[in-house]
Structures are given as structure tokens and as C-alpha cells.
Design an enzyme around this catalytic site. Sequence first.
Site, PDB file in Angstrom:
ATOM      1  N   ASP A 194       0.818  -1.229   0.000  1.00  0.00           N
ATOM      2  CA  ASP A 194       0.000   0.000   0.000  1.00  0.00           C
ATOM      3  C   ASP A 194       0.841   1.263   0.000  1.00  0.00           C
ATOM      4  O   ASP A 194       0.517   2.252  -0.665  1.00  0.00           O
ATOM      5  CB  ASP A 194      -0.882   0.064   1.261  1.00  0.00           C
ATOM      6  CG  ASP A 194      -2.005  -0.944   1.233  1.00  0.00           C
ATOM      7  OD1 ASP A 194      -2.249  -1.543   0.174  1.00  0.00           O
ATOM      8  OD2 ASP A 194      -2.631  -1.124   2.299  1.00  0.00           O
ATOM      9  N   ARG A 239       2.347  12.554  -5.437  1.00  0.00           N
ATOM     10  CA  ARG A 239       2.518  13.368  -6.642  1.00  0.00           C
ATOM     11  C   ARG A 239       1.468  13.035  -7.720  1.00  0.00           C
ATOM     12  O   ARG A 239       1.489  13.607  -8.791  1.00  0.00           O
ATOM     13  CB  ARG A 239       3.920  13.145  -7.230  1.00  0.00           C
ATOM     14  CG  ARG A 239       5.011  13.877  -6.484  1.00  0.00           C
ATOM     15  CD  ARG A 239       4.948  15.379  -6.778  1.00  0.00           C
ATOM     16  NE  ARG A 239       5.831  16.126  -5.918  1.00  0.00           N
ATOM     17  CZ  ARG A 239       7.069  16.498  -6.254  1.00  0.00           C
ATOM     18  NH1 ARG A 239       7.579  16.168  -7.413  1.00  0.00           N
ATOM     19  NH2 ARG A 239       7.789  17.198  -5.414  1.00  0.00           N
ATOM     20  N   HIS A 295      -4.623  -3.016  -0.027  1.00  0.00           N
ATOM     21  CA  HIS A 295      -5.929  -2.635   0.516  1.00  0.00           C
ATOM     22  C   HIS A 295      -6.539  -1.597  -0.412  1.00  0.00           C
ATOM     23  O   HIS A 295      -6.007  -0.488  -0.535  1.00  0.00           O
ATOM     24  CB  HIS A 295      -5.714  -2.065   1.930  1.00  0.00           C
ATOM     25  CG  HIS A 295      -6.976  -1.721   2.663  1.00  0.00           C
ATOM     26  ND1 HIS A 295      -6.966  -1.412   4.008  1.00  0.00           N
ATOM     27  CD2 HIS A 295      -8.269  -1.626   2.275  1.00  0.00           C
ATOM     28  CE1 HIS A 295      -8.207  -1.139   4.401  1.00  0.00           C
ATOM     29  NE2 HIS A 295      -9.013  -1.247   3.361  1.00  0.00           N
ATOM     30  N   ARG A 322      -8.941   0.945  -0.597  1.00  0.00           N
ATOM     31  CA  ARG A 322      -9.800   1.694   0.331  1.00  0.00           C
ATOM     32  C   ARG A 322     -10.865   2.449  -0.440  1.00  0.00           C
ATOM     33  O   ARG A 322     -10.670   2.826  -1.591  1.00  0.00           O
ATOM     34  CB  ARG A 322      -8.961   2.684   1.152  1.00  0.00           C
ATOM     35  CG  ARG A 322      -7.935   2.037   2.056  1.00  0.00           C
ATOM     36  CD  ARG A 322      -7.318   3.086   2.948  1.00  0.00           C
ATOM     37  NE  ARG A 322      -8.287   3.559   3.895  1.00  0.00           N
ATOM     38  CZ  ARG A 322      -8.384   3.154   5.156  1.00  0.00           C
ATOM     39  NH1 ARG A 322      -7.519   2.286   5.639  1.00  0.00           N
ATOM     40  NH2 ARG A 322      -9.302   3.607   5.946  1.00  0.00           N
ATOM     41  N   HIS A 353      -4.444   5.202  -1.450  1.00  0.00           N
ATOM     42  CA  HIS A 353      -3.182   4.661  -1.991  1.00  0.00           C
ATOM     43  C   HIS A 353      -3.435   3.768  -3.201  1.00  0.00           C
ATOM     44  O   HIS A 353      -3.261   4.223  -4.330  1.00  0.00           O
ATOM     45  CB  HIS A 353      -2.304   4.011  -0.907  1.00  0.00           C
ATOM     46  CG  HIS A 353      -3.016   3.237   0.167  1.00  0.00           C
ATOM     47  ND1 HIS A 353      -3.872   2.188  -0.107  1.00  0.00           N
ATOM     48  CD2 HIS A 353      -2.977   3.357   1.522  1.00  0.00           C
ATOM     49  CE1 HIS A 353      -4.313   1.694   1.040  1.00  0.00           C
ATOM     50  NE2 HIS A 353      -3.810   2.391   2.053  1.00  0.00           N
ATOM     51  N   GLU A 384      -7.227  -6.661   0.613  1.00  0.00           N
ATOM     52  CA  GLU A 384      -8.036  -6.274   1.781  1.00  0.00           C
ATOM     53  C   GLU A 384      -9.085  -5.276   1.320  1.00  0.00           C
ATOM     54  O   GLU A 384      -8.777  -4.376   0.524  1.00  0.00           O
ATOM     55  CB  GLU A 384      -7.151  -5.597   2.824  1.00  0.00           C
ATOM     56  CG  GLU A 384      -6.058  -6.497   3.362  1.00  0.00           C
ATOM     57  CD  GLU A 384      -5.014  -5.694   4.129  1.00  0.00           C
ATOM     58  OE1 GLU A 384      -5.109  -4.448   4.197  1.00  0.00           O
ATOM     59  OE2 GLU A 384      -4.093  -6.325   4.648  1.00  0.00           O
ATOM     60  N   THR A 443      -5.103   4.052   9.729  1.00  0.00           N
ATOM     61  CA  THR A 443      -4.972   2.686   9.219  1.00  0.00           C
ATOM     62  C   THR A 443      -6.071   1.869   9.880  1.00  0.00           C
ATOM     63  O   THR A 443      -6.771   2.367  10.767  1.00  0.00           O
ATOM     64  CB  THR A 443      -3.563   2.122   9.528  1.00  0.00           C
ATOM     65  OG1 THR A 443      -3.476   0.782   9.014  1.00  0.00           O
ATOM     66  CG2 THR A 443      -3.244   2.099  11.009  1.00  0.00           C
ATOM     67  N   THR A 444      -6.235   0.626   9.445  1.00  0.00           N
ATOM     68  CA  THR A 444      -7.278  -0.231  10.040  1.00  0.00           C
ATOM     69  C   THR A 444      -7.087  -0.263  11.556  1.00  0.00           C
ATOM     70  O   THR A 444      -5.974  -0.452  12.035  1.00  0.00           O
ATOM     71  CB  THR A 444      -7.159  -1.665   9.464  1.00  0.00           C
ATOM     72  OG1 THR A 444      -6.941  -1.571   8.065  1.00  0.00           O
ATOM     73  CG2 THR A 444      -8.405  -2.474   9.741  1.00  0.00           C
ATOM     74  N   GLY A 470       3.332  -4.789   6.144  1.00  0.00           N
ATOM     75  CA  GLY A 470       3.543  -3.743   5.151  1.00  0.00           C
ATOM     76  C   GLY A 470       4.438  -2.619   5.603  1.00  0.00           C
ATOM     77  O   GLY A 470       5.557  -2.454   5.128  1.00  0.00           O
ATOM     78  N   PHE A 471       3.945  -1.821   6.538  1.00  0.00           N
ATOM     79  CA  PHE A 471       4.580  -0.549   6.870  1.00  0.00           C
ATOM     80  C   PHE A 471       6.057  -0.711   7.238  1.00  0.00           C
ATOM     81  O   PHE A 471       6.908   0.043   6.757  1.00  0.00           O
ATOM     82  CB  PHE A 471       3.801   0.139   8.002  1.00  0.00           C
ATOM     83  CG  PHE A 471       4.198   1.559   8.194  1.00  0.00           C
ATOM     84  CD1 PHE A 471       3.732   2.540   7.329  1.00  0.00           C
ATOM     85  CD2 PHE A 471       5.050   1.927   9.221  1.00  0.00           C
ATOM     86  CE1 PHE A 471       4.124   3.868   7.490  1.00  0.00           C
ATOM     87  CE2 PHE A 471       5.438   3.248   9.391  1.00  0.00           C
ATOM     88  CZ  PHE A 471       4.969   4.221   8.521  1.00  0.00           C
TER      89      PHE A 471
HETATM   90  N1  PXP Z   1      -3.452  -6.884   7.850  1.00  0.00           N
HETATM   91  C1  PXP Z   1      -4.518  -6.071   7.689  1.00  0.00           C
HETATM   92  C2  PXP Z   1      -5.874  -6.655   7.721  1.00  0.00           C
HETATM   93  C3  PXP Z   1      -4.345  -4.687   7.449  1.00  0.00           C
HETATM   94  O1  PXP Z   1      -5.418  -3.895   7.295  1.00  0.00           O
HETATM   95  C4  PXP Z   1      -3.040  -4.172   7.376  1.00  0.00           C
HETATM   96  C5  PXP Z   1      -2.831  -2.719   7.071  1.00  0.00           C
HETATM   97  O2  PXP Z   1      -3.270  -2.459   5.780  1.00  0.00           O
HETATM   98  C6  PXP Z   1      -1.967  -5.065   7.546  1.00  0.00           C
HETATM   99  C7  PXP Z   1      -2.198  -6.407   7.809  1.00  0.00           C
HETATM  100  C8  PXP Z   1      -0.545  -4.597   7.486  1.00  0.00           C
HETATM  101  O3  PXP Z   1      -0.295  -3.738   8.542  1.00  0.00           O
HETATM  102  P1  PXP Z   1       1.112  -2.972   8.607  1.00  0.00           P
HETATM  103  O4  PXP Z   1       1.178  -2.094   7.403  1.00  0.00           O
HETATM  104  O5  PXP Z   1       1.042  -2.238   9.897  1.00  0.00           O
HETATM  105  O6  PXP Z   1       2.179  -4.034   8.569  1.00  0.00           O
END
Ligand code: PXP
Length: 240
Positions: free
Chosen positions: A11, A20, A45, A47, A52, A72, A102-103, A214-215
Amino acid sequence: MANIKLGVNIDHVATLRQARRDVDPDPVSAARVARSAGADLIVCHLRQDRRHIQDKDLHNLRKVLKTGLHVEMADRPEMVKIALDVRPDWVCLVPETPTEVTTEGGLDLKSGKSLEKTVKKLRDAGIGVSLFVDPEAVAVRMAHNFGADAVELCTAEYAKSVGRHRQHTELERLQLAGYLAHELKLELHAGHALDYSNVVPVAQIPDVRCLNIGFAIISRSIFMGLKPAVIEMKRLIQQA
Ligand code: PXP
């Protein structure tokens, strides 16, 4: 060696691109690099506010990923229609509010009639369905009753817990919810706010099959590159 899949959430590659509203960095290129570094799944995800990932990203990702596309989304008719069109390998249904960064936690399964119908629609189309739930017995049981293939346990409370005692308590909640999921024959996934320093105890939970992260990976990739960032995370979860 633990046989746990790593789902790399891309994401925030798209977050940077959207800053940008241009074409770089391209999430599809990120997906290719992540896969070549050992990511088993590519997670994104879509959204409702499209902050994103964009619809065209999903279509492009589907074109290049023959397997392992994990999307997601909120349980909304618009999203279900897109999923039935794109046909990812997995859909994880998540709660979504417009103001959240975020979620924020697992689904509220008590208001679940629509959720049950959505699970069926997606599964009838051959898509694996997971429900993002808090690590609580009642949520895991309801996910099972709704016919889901998997639960993804929300690890946010564990990840933000401070102090060994609190962290141990949160880990125990995840373990107990994991045992129940396994007993109910639900595939066990986990994710949210996992990083290089907190992932190992979660990877050691019996029967966990997939961690979606992800992050932390995308943040580290800014300094060391995406490939080494994925390789290092994969090494940690496999050696757990
Ligand atoms: N799992 C779910 C269901 C999420 O919504 C997210 C965030 O999009 C993640 C995992 C990943 O979380 P992070 O980016 O904090 O690793």
C-alpha cells in the site's frame, strides 16, 4: 524451519506515488521485487477513499501475479463487485472508517448478516476469504459460522503493548485465538503493525500459516532497498 508465508503489503508504495499523483513508484514493480525476494503473497488494501491503491493497480497486479494476490477491502457492494471482477486469490474483509489512519482493529461481527452473504459470494467465485478479527474466541467462532476459510488475527494490541507483562498477555490472547481457529479448521493468518523487532513471537504461534506485513518493510526499504528488507523479514519468520 517454520513454514510460514509472508504477505508483503505494498500500500505505502502507492501512498508515495499518490503524493505526486504520478506513475512512480509503481506498486506492480514493487510486487515483482518483493516476489523475487521471497514474498509468498502480495497484499494491498483498496480503500473506499482510494488514498493509496487504485482500481487500475489491482487489475495490473492481477495481470502479473498468477498466484498470491491478497486484497483487503471493506464489505461494501462496490468492493465486492471489484473483487468478483479482479478475482484475487484471497480477499480479507476488514472494517474501514474514513477518518482512520490505518485499520483500527478487527471486524464487528455482531452486525454480520451482510458479511455472511459476502463471504458466500466471494467463495462461490473461487476466492479464498479471510476475516480480520480481534484475537477473541467469540470473533473466531463467528468467522467460522460465517463460512470463512481463514481468520487474520489483528496483532495491533500486541504490537503496541508496552512492557513484558502486557506483551505476554497480548501474545497469549493471540495464541488462544489461534488454537481455536485451528480447532475449527480455519487457516490462521495474522498481521498489523508487525515489525522486525516484534514479529518472531507471533511467528512462533502454533499453526500460523501467513503473516501480512507492510509498513515496517516499506519503511526499511527506503534505507536499504525493498529486496533486502523482504529477505530479512522472511528470514526472521522462517527461523522463528
Ligand atoms: N493486515 C490487515 C488486515 C491490514 O489492514 C493491514 C494494514 O493495511 C496489515 C495487515 C498490514 O499492517 P502494517 O502495514 O502495519 O504491517
